[in-house]
Motif scaffolding. Structure first.
Motif, PDB file in Angstrom:
ATOM      1  N   ASP A 415       0.823  -1.204   0.000  1.00  0.00           N
ATOM      2  CA  ASP A 415       0.000   0.000   0.000  1.00  0.00           C
ATOM      3  C   ASP A 415       0.867   1.269   0.000  1.00  0.00           C
ATOM      4  O   ASP A 415       0.570   2.240  -0.698  1.00  0.00           O
ATOM      5  CB  ASP A 415      -0.959  -0.002   1.198  1.00  0.00           C
ATOM      6  N   ALA A 418       2.397   1.631  -3.484  1.00  0.00           N
ATOM      7  CA  ALA A 418       1.440   2.162  -4.455  1.00  0.00           C
ATOM      8  C   ALA A 418       1.190   3.649  -4.235  1.00  0.00           C
ATOM      9  O   ALA A 418       1.127   4.434  -5.196  1.00  0.00           O
ATOM     10  CB  ALA A 418       0.126   1.391  -4.369  1.00  0.00           C
ATOM     11  N   ARG A 447      -0.909  -2.065  -8.499  1.00  0.00           N
ATOM     12  CA  ARG A 447      -0.766  -2.381  -7.076  1.00  0.00           C
ATOM     13  C   ARG A 447      -1.884  -1.780  -6.228  1.00  0.00           C
ATOM     14  O   ARG A 447      -2.145  -2.247  -5.126  1.00  0.00           O
ATOM     15  CB  ARG A 447       0.569  -1.857  -6.550  1.00  0.00           C
ATOM     16  N   ALA A 448      -2.504  -0.690  -6.724  1.00  0.00           N
ATOM     17  CA  ALA A 448      -3.464   0.055  -5.901  1.00  0.00           C
ATOM     18  C   ALA A 448      -4.789  -0.699  -5.769  1.00  0.00           C
ATOM     19  O   ALA A 448      -5.352  -1.182  -6.757  1.00  0.00           O
ATOM     20  CB  ALA A 448      -3.703   1.433  -6.511  1.00  0.00           C
ATOM     21  N   ASP A 449      -5.275  -0.793  -4.524  1.00  0.00           N
ATOM     22  CA  ASP A 449      -6.576  -1.403  -4.260  1.00  0.00           C
ATOM     23  C   ASP A 449      -7.644  -0.355  -3.991  1.00  0.00           C
ATOM     24  O   ASP A 449      -8.834  -0.599  -4.192  1.00  0.00           O
ATOM     25  CB  ASP A 449      -6.487  -2.346  -3.053  1.00  0.00           C
ATOM     26  N   ASP A 450      -7.231   0.812  -3.517  1.00  0.00           N
ATOM     27  CA  ASP A 450      -8.166   1.865  -3.146  1.00  0.00           C
ATOM     28  C   ASP A 450      -8.666   2.587  -4.397  1.00  0.00           C
ATOM     29  O   ASP A 450      -7.897   3.023  -5.246  1.00  0.00           O
ATOM     30  CB  ASP A 450      -7.453   2.861  -2.212  1.00  0.00           C
ATOM     31  N   ASP A 451     -10.010   2.725  -4.508  1.00  0.00           N
ATOM     32  CA  ASP A 451     -10.596   3.361  -5.691  1.00  0.00           C
ATOM     33  C   ASP A 451     -10.149   4.811  -5.843  1.00  0.00           C
ATOM     34  O   ASP A 451      -9.958   5.300  -6.963  1.00  0.00           O
ATOM     35  CB  ASP A 451     -12.124   3.310  -5.619  1.00  0.00           C
ATOM     36  N   ARG A 454      -6.721   4.776  -7.290  1.00  0.00           N
ATOM     37  CA  ARG A 454      -6.808   4.362  -8.695  1.00  0.00           C
ATOM     38  C   ARG A 454      -7.378   5.472  -9.564  1.00  0.00           C
ATOM     39  O   ARG A 454      -6.924   5.698 -10.694  1.00  0.00           O
ATOM     40  CB  ARG A 454      -7.662   3.107  -8.814  1.00  0.00           C
TER      41      ARG A 454
END
Length: 924
Positions: A415, A418, A447-451, A454
Motif C-alpha cells: 500500500d 502504491a 498495485r493500488a486497491d483503493d478506488d 486508482r
C-alpha cells in the motif's frame, strides 16, 4: 597541464561566435548559445576562453553535477550565488532585494531561503531573468554553464526560460552539454555542434610526447580529433606500453574512462578510497569529504598522490566556504565510481550520510542513505518521501518525482509502495515529464486497491495522454475515472467529467453526448462548489429554444457563496461562456484571470487566458488588440513548451491577419497552426486555420475557395467548435457570392438553433444579415433590422460588414444615394479597424455608385508601425506603469522594456513618456 591555446587551435569559428556574443553584451544586447559535443571535445575549453575574454563583463559560472541531478534548484543555487547579494546591495550589483516581491519570494523559496509554498515554476525563471539583468548593470554579464545535461530539471527549466526571454539586458548565456540525444533539450536557442580538431591542431596536442611515428599515427586515428583523448591516451600508453589501443573496440568515451581508471588503479589504496568519496559526493565540500574520510579511516594527506597525478583541482581559495575539491574532468569521476566494488560504494555512501547529519543537508543525506541501501528500508523510504515533499513545495517537481519513485522502491508494504508511486506519477506530470508520469501511473495502478488512489492514477494517465495529443485515450480514461468514484466522491467525479468536456471537444458530437449523459445521471450535491459550474457547463449541449440561459456572472456569484473552485475550472467556465455567446462576461473573466496570472507570476497558465482575450478581440474586430495579445501569448507558449497553445494561437493570428488582408502572414501562421497531428483530430489550431484561410479568400474576392474552407470547418469533428459556429455567417456570404446559396442551408439552420439556445442579440443580428442575403424580396427589411440589432460600439466589424452588404444590395437596386450612405459608413469603420480587404471592397462599390476614389486613407500610421510587443509595452506605459512593473506583467526584464520604449518613441513621434497620454486613444 595542457596548453589551452594549443587545444583551441582549429576553433576559430567558435571563438569568433563567442567573441561576437561578448561584443553584443558589451553593447547592451543579449543572446544565448548551446555548445554540443561528445565528452572531451573541448566544450569546457571554450567556456574557459569565454571567461578569459569577458574583460569588463561580469562572469557567472556554474555546472550541472551528476550527483545533484535530483536536488531541486541545486545547479541554480551554485550558479547564482555571486549575483544574489544582500538586501543592501548597491545598484548594479544585483541582489534578491531589488527584485519585484513575487519574483523575490519565488526565488527565495526555490533556493531554500524561505519555507513559503512554491510559486509557478515559470516565475522562478522570470526571477532569474530579472536577477541577471540587475547583476549585469551597465557593464554586462556572461553566464557560463558547463555539463548542462546534468542540471537538475528545475534549474534547467528556470535557466532556459530566462535564456529564451533575453533581449536587451546585456546578458549572454552559454550552455555546454554532451551530444547525447535528449541530454539537454533547448528548443528555440541557437546551437553549435563541436566536431573533432583539424589534423594540424590534433598533431600539435601530441607534440609534447615522445612517440614513435607508428604510435603517433595510431593515436591520431583513434582520437578522431578529440582533445581529451589526445591528452590522456598517450599518458595511458606511457604507463602501460603494452596496451594496444588499436585493438580496443570500445567507444572512445569508454576507452577514456579505462585510461583514467588505469591512472587511478596505480595510486595507493587509501588514495583510491578518498577519490571514491569525492566521486560519490561531487560537491567536493572539504568538511564533508574529511568527515567521511575519518569514518572510513583515511586522511586528507592521502590525496597528495592524486594531486601529483593531476586528477584533482581545487575550486575557490582554500580558506573559503565556497572552496571545493573536484576532478579535473567528469570522466575521471565516472571512472572512479563505476569501477569501484559495490561494497566499497555502499560504505562510502553510508559515511557521507553520517557526514551530512546537519538539518540543512537532510535531502542530500536521504539520497546517500538510499544509495547505501541494499534492499527495502522503511526508514530511508520515509526520509525520501519527506525530501520529495520539500522539493514539491519548492516547485522542484522533477526532483520530487525521483524521490517519490525511489521511496516507493525502498518500501516493502504494497500500500505504501502504491501510494508513493502515485505521488511520483502526479509530480512527474506536474514537471511535464509525460512519459515518466504514464509509466509510473501504469505501474502503480497494478498495485493500488483503493478506488480513490486508482482514480487519481487514471487522472494522471488521462492528462498525460491529453498533453501528448492522444485525445481518444485521454477521453476514455477520464470517463472511466469518473465512473470509479461517482458514488464515493461525486464532486471529484464531476471535475473529471468537466475535463472530459475538453477532450470530447476535439473528438466530436458523440464524445460530447457521452459526457452529457454521465453529467445528467451524476448525483452531485447541490451545495458542492462545483455544482454551479457543472450546471453552467452542461449548457454546452443545449440546442434550440430555452427560456433563459444561465449567465456566467450569476454562476460565478453562486460559486462564491459555496466556496472556491480551481483556476482550471474558471478557465473552463470562460471557454464555455465564449461558446455560449456570452462574450462580454467571458471577456471580463478572462481579464480577471489575466491579472491574476500576471500578479502571481503564473506564466504557464497565461497563454490560455490571453488566448481567450485575443479570441474575443478578434471576433469583435479589435484587430490591433487581438494581434498584440495573441503575439504575447504565442511567445509565452513557445517559451514554456505548450505546443497545444502554440498551434491554436498561431491559427488565431492567421485569423486576425486574414481580416487585415496580410495574405502571406495569414498563410504562414495558418500553416504553423495546422502543423503536426493528434490522434482522433488534426491539430488544436486546425479549426481556426480553416476559418482564417476561408476569411482571407472571402476578403480577396475568391468566394468558391473560401466556401471550401468553411465547409471543411463545418463538418464533424469541428462543427460544434467556437470557430465553426462563428464562421457560419461567413459561409453564408461565400455561398451566396459563389452562386450556390443552397450550400448554406444546413449550416445556417444549425446556427439558428444555436442562437435560439444562447439568446444573444448580436447572434440574432447576424441571422438577420444571413437571411437578407438569401431572401432578395425581404432583403431591405432584414438588412435594416440587422443594423438596428447590431452593437456598433461593441462589435463594429460586424456592423460594418452588414452595412457593406446592404450598400451593395442598394447599388444593385440602382438606389445609389442610399447605397453611398451605407458604403461610406462601412468604409469609415473598416479603415478605423484596419480591415484593408473590406475597405477596398467598400471603395470599389462607392466608385460603382458614382463616388470618385479618394484612395486609402491614413490610419494611425505611427501606431500601426509598432510591433505587437512594442504596442503592448507602450499601452502599459501610458497607464503610468514603471518599466519594472511592465516587465513583471509581461515576463520580461526591465531593460528589455526600456529598450522597446526607446524604439517606439520615434515611431510615435514623441520624445518622452509624459507624451503617451496624448496618444492613449490611438493605442486601443
Amino acid at each position: 597541464m595542457h596548453d589551452a591555446k594549443v587545444e583551441l587551435r582549429g576553433r576559430e569559428s567558435e571563438i569568433g561566435a563567442i567573441g561576437a556574443l561578448l561584443d553584443r553584451a558589451r553593447e547592451g544586447g543579449s543572446a544565448a548559445l548551446v555548445l554540443r559535443g561528445e565528452p572531451g571535445i573541448g566544450k569546457s575549453a571554450l567556456l574557459d576562453h569565454a571567461a578569459a575574454a569577458a574583460g569588463s563583463l561580469r562572469v557567472l559560472r556554474g555546472a550541472g553535477i551528476e550527483v545533484e541531478a535530483e536536488l531541486p534548484f541545486a545547479g541554480l543555487q551554485l550558479l547564482l550565488r555571486p549575483a544574489l547579494g544582500t538586501p543592501r546591495s548597491q545598484p548594479g550589483t544585483g541582489g534578491l532585494a531589488r527584485l519585484p516581491e513575487p519574483q523575490r519570494a519565488a526565488l527565495e523559496t526555490a533556493l531554500g531561503f524561505s519555507s513559503e509554498a512554491g510559486r509557478d515554476p515559470m516565475l522562478v525563471g522570470l526571477a532569474v531573468l530579472s536577477l541577471l539583468a540587475e547583476y549585469a548593470g551597465d557593464a554586462g554579464a556572461v553566464v557560463l554553464v558547463d555539463d548542462a545535461h546534468w542540471l537538475d530539471r528545475a534549474s534547467r527549466d528556470a535557466l532556459l526560460f530566462a535564456a529564451r526571454r533575453l533581449y536587451a539586458e546585456g546578458v549572454v548565456m552559454i550552455f555546454a552539454t554532451r551530444d547525447d540525444e535528449g541530454a539537454f533539450t533547448a528548443d528555440g536557442l541557437p546551437e553549435r555542434r563541436l566536431a573533432g580538431l583539424s589534423p594540424d591542431a590534433s598533431a600539435a596536442l601530441l607534440d609534447g610526447h615522445d612517440l614513435a611515428p607508428a604510435v603517433r599515427y595510431r593515436l591520431l586515428a583513434e582520437a578522431h580529433g578529440n582533445p581529451l583523448a589526445l591528452r590522456e591516451l598517450p599518458i595511458a600508453m606511457a604507463a602501460e606500453p603494452s596496451a594496444d589501443l588499436r585493438a580496443n573496440a570500445l567507444p572512445l568515451t569508454d576507452r577514456l574512462q579505462l585510461a583514467f581508471h588505469g591512472q587511478v588503479s596505480r595510486l595507493p589504496t587509501a588514495t583510491q578510497g578518498l577519490l571514491l568519496i569525492i566521486a560519490s559526493e561531487e560537491t567536493g565540500e572539504p568538511a564533508v569529504v574529511l568527515h567521511a574520510a575519518k569514518v572510513l579511516g583515511v586522511d586528507i594527506d592521502d590525496l597528495a598522490p592524486a594531486e601529483r597525478a593531476g586528477l584533482l583541482r581545487q575550486v575557490g581559495s582554500g580558506d573559503s566556504a565556497e572552496s571545493a575539491i573536484v576532478f579535473r574532468h567528469p570522466l575521471i569521476r565516472a571512472a572512479v565510481y563505476a569501477r569501484a566494488p559495490l561494497g566499497r560504494r555502499l560504505a562510502v555512501h553510508r559515511a557521507l550520510a553520517d557526514a551530512l547529519a546537519a538539518p540543512e543537508y537532510a535531502d542530500r543525506r536521504a539520497w546517500h542513505l538510499a544509495a547505501a541501501a541494499a534492499g527495502p528500508d522503511a526508514e530511508v523510504a520515509e526520509l525520501l518521501e519527506h525530501t520529495a515533499a520539500r522539493a514539491r513545495e519548492r516547485s522542484g517537481y522533477q526532483a520530487a518525482a525521483a524521490a517519490y519513485e525511489r521511496s516507493a522502491r525502498l518500501s516493502a508494504q504494497p500500500d505504501l509502495q502504491a501510494r508513493r508511486e502515485a505521488l511520483a506519477a502526479q509530480t512527474a506530470l506536474e514537471a511535464g515529464d509525460l512519459e515518466r508520469a504514464r509509466r509510473l501511473a501504469d505501474r502503480a495502478a497494478g498495485r493500488a486497491d483503493d478506488d480513490a488512489v486508482r482514480a487519481n492514477l487514471i487522472h494522471v494517465q488521462a492528462l498525460a495522454s491529453f498533453w501528448q495529443r492522444d485525445f481518444p485515450t485521454a477521453h476514455r480514461l477520464l470517463m472511466n475515472g469518473s465512473d470509479l468514484i461517482a458514488e464515493s466522491d461525486p464532486g471529484r467525479a464531476a471535475v473529471q467529467l468537466l475535463q472530459a468536456v475538453h477532450t470530447g471537444w476535439y473528438l466530436g458530437d458523440d464524445a460530447l453526448a457521452e459526457v452529457r449523459d454521465r453529467l445528467r445521471i451524476l448525483e452531485l450535491p447541490q451545495e458542492h462548489p462545483i455544482a454551479p459550474a457543472a450546471a453552467y457547463i452542461a449548457q454546452l449541449f443545449d440546442s434550440g429554444p430555452v427560456a433563459q440561459p444561465l449567465s456566467l456572472t450569476r454562476t460565478l456569484a453562486e460559486i462564491r457563496t459555496r466556496g472556491e473552485v480551481s483556476d482550471q475550472v474558471l478557465v473552463m467556465l470562460c471557454g464555455v461562456a465564449m461558446n455560449r455567446g456570452q462574450d462580454g462576461e467571458a471577456y471580463a473573466l478572462a481579464t480577471t484571470l489575466i491579472e491574476r496570472c500576471r500578479t502571481s507570476g503564473a506564466a504557464g497558465r497565461l497563454p490560455t487566458v490571453l488566448g481567450f482575450s485575443a479570441d474575443l478581440d478578434g471576433v469583435t474586430g479589435r484587430l490591433r488588440a487581438a494581434i498584440t495579445t495573441a503575439s504575447e501569448a504565442l511567445d509565452l507558449a513557445r517559451d514554456t513548451g505548450q505546443q497545444h497553445w502554440v498551434s491554436q494561437l498561431s491559427s488565431l493570428l492567421a485569423y486576425t491577419y486574414a481580416q487585415s488582408g496580410e495574405e502571406q502572414r495569414c498563410r504562414d501562421f495558418a500553416a504553423a497552426g495546422s502543423d503536426g497531428h493528434s490522434r482522433g483530430f488534426g491539430t488544436p489550431g486546425a479549426p481556426w486555420a480553416h476559418w482564417a484561410l476561408g476569411l482571407l479568400e472571402l476578403g480577396l474576392g475568391r468566394a468558391e475557395a473560401a466556401l471550401r474552407q468553411f465547409e471543411r470547418l463545418n463538418r464533424d469533428p469541428f462543427e460544434h467548435q467556437f470557430s465553426a459556429l462563428r464562421s457560419v455567417p461567413d459561409l453564408v456570404e461565400a455561398a451566396v457570392r459563389a452562386g450556390t446559396p443552397e450550400r448554406a442551408t444546413a449550416p445556417l439552420a444549425r446556427f439558428e438553433r444555436w442562437a435560439e439556445s444562447v439568446r444573444q442579440p448580436w447572434a440574432d443580428a447576424l441571422i438577420l444579415r444571413c437571411r437578407a442575403q438569401l431572401d432578395d424580396e425581404k432583403a431591405e427589411q432584414l438588412y435594416s433590422e440587422a443594423l438596428a440589432a447590431h452593437d456598433i460600439d461593441g462589435r463594429p466589424a460586424e456592423y460594418a460588414r452588414t452595412a457593406l452588404l446592404f450598400g451593395e444590395w442598394l447599388r444593385r437596386e440602382r438606389r445609389k444615394a442610399q447605397a453611398r450612405t451605407r458604403l461610406t459608413e462601412a468604409l469609415t469603420i473598416f479603415e478605423q479597424l484596419g480591415m484593408a480587404p473590406w475597405a477596398q471592397r467598400a471603395r470599389n462599390e462607392l466608385t460603382a455608385a458614382g463616388v470618385s476614389d479618394g484612395g486609402e486613407r491614413p490610419r494611425d500610421r505611427a501606431v500601426a508601425g509598432l510591433t505587437p510587443q512594442e504596442l503592448q509595452i507602450v499601452r502599459l506605459a501610458a497607464q503610468n506603469m514603471s518599466n519594472r512593473d511592465i516587465a513583471a506583467q509581461m515576463f520580461l526584464s526591465h531593460r528589455t522594456v526600456g529598450y522597446h520604449l526607446y524604439k517606439a518613441y520615434p515611431k510615435l513621434g514623441i520624445t518622452s513618456r509624459s507624451e503617451l497620454k496624448d496618444i492613449a486613444a490611438q493605442l486601443e
